[in-house]
Design a protein around this motif. Sequence first.
Motif: not given
Length: 121
Positions: A48-50, A93-99, A27-35, A101-108
């Motif tokens: 940053a987020a994408i 630095y941490y990579c993160a996935a969330g639902r 399901t990677f492609s369904t997530y917003t990704m961030a650093w 955009f952009p994901p806040g720290i508590r929504s990761v």
Amino acid sequence: VQLQASGGGLAQAGGSLRLSCAASGPTFSTYTMAWFRQVPGKERESVAAISWNGGNLYYADSVKGRFTISRDNAKKTVSLQMICLKVEDTAVYYCAAGRSFPPGIRSVSLWGQGTQVTVSS
């Protein structure tokens, strides 16, 4: 999805580094990704987020024009190209996935392990 970050290290001010994050799972492609990044004694901050399709990008003001986030959904990777590094970019630095955009720290939803970036003057 599990996340594995790599690419941290030591760089001189003005130099560059590239961080990568490899994901597993279908399901990677369904997530917003961030650093995010964190220094001791401070809260983890978004860098940053994408969005899932790469159509939306977010950068913290402190890194605009110097950092570039990208993703490859086929390879299940997200990268952070960092140029013109500053001493103040030193952090874990941490990579993160969330639902969101952009994901806040508590929504990761998912965190990768951190990778240390140290910038010397």
